[in-house]
Design a protein around this motif. Sequence first.
Motif, PDB file in Angstrom:
ATOM      1  N   SER A   1       2.762   3.438 -10.964  1.00 13.15           N
ATOM      2  CA  SER A   1       1.572   3.785 -11.439  1.00 13.15           C
ATOM      3  C   SER A   1       0.509   4.273 -10.403  1.00 13.15           C
ATOM      4  CB  SER A   1       0.988   2.460 -12.128  1.00 13.15           C
ATOM      5  OG  SER A   1      -0.390   2.576 -12.702  1.00 13.15           O
TER       6      SER A   1
ATOM      7  N   GLU B   1      -4.001  -3.593  -6.333  1.00 16.87           N
ATOM      8  CA  GLU B   1      -4.861  -4.893  -5.924  1.00 16.87           C
ATOM      9  C   GLU B   1      -4.104  -6.128  -6.363  1.00 16.87           C
ATOM     10  OE1 GLU B   1      -9.557  -6.254  -7.032  1.00 16.87           O
ATOM     11  OE2 GLU B   1      -8.919  -4.164  -6.356  1.00 16.87           O
ATOM     12  N   THR B   2      -3.667  -6.006  -7.724  1.00 14.29           N
ATOM     13  CA  THR B   2      -2.999  -7.116  -8.412  1.00 14.29           C
ATOM     14  C   THR B   2      -1.991  -7.714  -7.349  1.00 14.29           C
ATOM     15  OG1 THR B   2      -3.933  -6.432 -10.376  1.00 14.29           O
ATOM     16  CG2 THR B   2      -1.860  -7.923 -10.384  1.00 14.29           C
TER      17      THR B   2
ATOM     18  N   ASP C   1      -2.519   3.798 -10.679  1.00 17.25           N
ATOM     19  CA  ASP C   1      -3.713   2.712 -10.919  1.00 17.25           C
ATOM     20  C   ASP C   1      -3.963   1.651  -9.806  1.00 17.25           C
ATOM     21  OD1 ASP C   1      -5.697   1.158 -11.668  1.00 17.25           O
ATOM     22  OD2 ASP C   1      -4.467   0.193 -13.740  1.00 17.25           O
ATOM     23  N   PRO C   2      -5.169   1.899  -9.144  1.00 12.99           N
ATOM     24  CA  PRO C   2      -5.267   1.107  -7.907  1.00 12.99           C
ATOM     25  C   PRO C   2      -5.442  -0.382  -8.185  1.00 12.99           C
ATOM     26  CG  PRO C   2      -7.384   2.518  -8.501  1.00 12.99           C
ATOM     27  CD  PRO C   2      -6.199   2.843  -9.175  1.00 12.99           C
ATOM     28  N   GLN C   3      -5.748  -0.705  -9.324  1.00 12.68           N
ATOM     29  CA  GLN C   3      -5.773  -1.871  -9.751  1.00 12.68           C
ATOM     30  C   GLN C   3      -4.569  -2.849  -9.655  1.00 12.68           C
ATOM     31  OE1 GLN C   3      -8.334  -4.067 -10.515  1.00 12.68           O
ATOM     32  NE2 GLN C   3      -6.880  -5.636 -10.252  1.00 12.68           N
ATOM     33  N   ARG C   4      -3.526  -1.779 -10.175  1.00 13.42           N
ATOM     34  CA  ARG C   4      -2.004  -2.410  -9.940  1.00 13.42           C
ATOM     35  C   ARG C   4      -1.886  -2.747  -8.712  1.00 13.42           C
ATOM     36  NH1 ARG C   4       3.371  -0.454 -13.253  1.00 13.42           N
ATOM     37  NH2 ARG C   4       1.998  -0.678 -14.674  1.00 13.42           N
TER      38      ARG C   4
ATOM     39  N   GLU D   1       0.809  -1.058   0.051  1.00 10.75           N
ATOM     40  CA  GLU D   1      -0.040  -0.072   0.154  1.00 10.75           C
ATOM     41  C   GLU D   1       0.871   1.277   0.121  1.00 10.75           C
ATOM     42  OE1 GLU D   1      -3.580  -2.080   2.705  1.00 10.75           O
ATOM     43  OE2 GLU D   1      -2.395  -0.387   3.680  1.00 10.75           O
TER      44      GLU D   1
ATOM     45  N   GLN E   1      -1.202  -6.978  -4.427  1.00  8.91           N
ATOM     46  CA  GLN E   1      -1.595  -7.503  -3.181  1.00  8.91           C
ATOM     47  C   GLN E   1      -2.234  -9.312  -3.310  1.00  8.91           C
ATOM     48  OE1 GLN E   1      -4.179  -4.522  -1.951  1.00  8.91           O
ATOM     49  NE2 GLN E   1      -2.986  -3.900  -0.423  1.00  8.91           N
ATOM     50  N   GLN E   2      -2.963  -9.190  -4.339  1.00  8.42           N
ATOM     51  CA  GLN E   2      -3.474 -10.762  -4.710  1.00  8.42           C
ATOM     52  C   GLN E   2      -2.013 -11.632  -4.893  1.00  8.42           C
ATOM     53  OE1 GLN E   2      -5.913 -10.177  -7.944  1.00  8.42           O
ATOM     54  NE2 GLN E   2      -7.664  -9.408  -6.522  1.00  8.42           N
TER      55      GLN E   2
ATOM     56  N   VAL F   1       4.207  -1.334  -8.344  1.00  5.06           N
ATOM     57  CA  VAL F   1       3.199  -0.411  -7.810  1.00  5.06           C
ATOM     58  C   VAL F   1       3.341   0.835  -8.115  1.00  5.06           C
ATOM     59  CG1 VAL F   1       1.632   0.078  -6.009  1.00  5.06           C
ATOM     60  CG2 VAL F   1       1.910  -2.303  -6.662  1.00  5.06           C
TER      61      VAL F   1
ATOM     62  N   GLN G   1       1.801   3.211  -3.046  1.00  6.82           N
ATOM     63  CA  GLN G   1       1.091   4.365  -3.817  1.00  6.82           C
ATOM     64  C   GLN G   1       0.702   5.652  -3.023  1.00  6.82           C
ATOM     65  OE1 GLN G   1      -2.423   2.480  -5.585  1.00  6.82           O
ATOM     66  NE2 GLN G   1      -1.190   2.310  -7.587  1.00  6.82           N
TER      67      GLN G   1
END
Length: 195
Positions: free
Chosen positions: A173, A180-181, A175-178, A99, A183-184, A170, A102
Motif C-alpha cells: 500500500s 505508521e501502524t 498509505d502512510p498510515q500503514r 520505511e 512502526q508502532q 506496508v 514505501q
Amino acid sequence: MSPKLTKAEQTRRTRRAILDRARHLFATQGYAATGTEAIISKLGITRGALYHQFSDKLGVFKAVVVEAYDEITAHIRTRIEPLDTNWEQLVVGCQAFLEVAQQEELRRLVFIEAPAVLAVDTLVEIDQYGFGLLQESIQMAVAEGDLRVVDGEGFAHLVNGALNELAAWVAQSDDPQRLETAQQLIEALLIRHRS
C-alpha cells in the motif's frame, strides 16, 4: 582526446550499466516481464557481455537485490548514527527498515520481486549482514538489561520475522498510515519485552 580505458575499467563500467538498467526494469516491470534482451538493448552490449558479467538473468537479479539490501543497511545506519543509546538505535533501526517498504524501487525489488524469485536460503544469505546488526543490537540490549527475553538469538529471529512480514504488508500500500501502524507495532513488540 580522452585516455583509453583499461580492460578492468571497461568491465566495471559494463557491469555497472547492466545493474543500473536491470534494476530499473526489475523495479518497474518485474522479474518475469524483463528479458535479457531488454536489459542489453539500450546499452549497446551483446548478450555475451552480459553472460560474461553474470551467469544468467537470475544472477543479474541477485546482484541487484544484494545492492538493494546494501542501500537498506545504509538507510538504517544513517537513521541510527545520531542516536545515543543502543535501545534508541534498536527501535529506530527497526522502524527505518519499515520505511524502505514505501520507497518505490526498493519496495518492489526487495518485498515483492525478491521473495517471489529467489530461494529462501538465498534471501537469508543476502540479509545476513542486516540480520547480524539486528541480532547484535538485541544481544546488547539484553546484556545492558534493557530487554528481558527467554533467548536473545531466538528473539532476534522473532523480531526479524515480524519486520519482514510487516514490511511486506506496508509494501502492498501507498498509505502512510500503514507504515505508521507497522512502526508502532514493532515498537510495541520491543517495549513489551523491555526490562
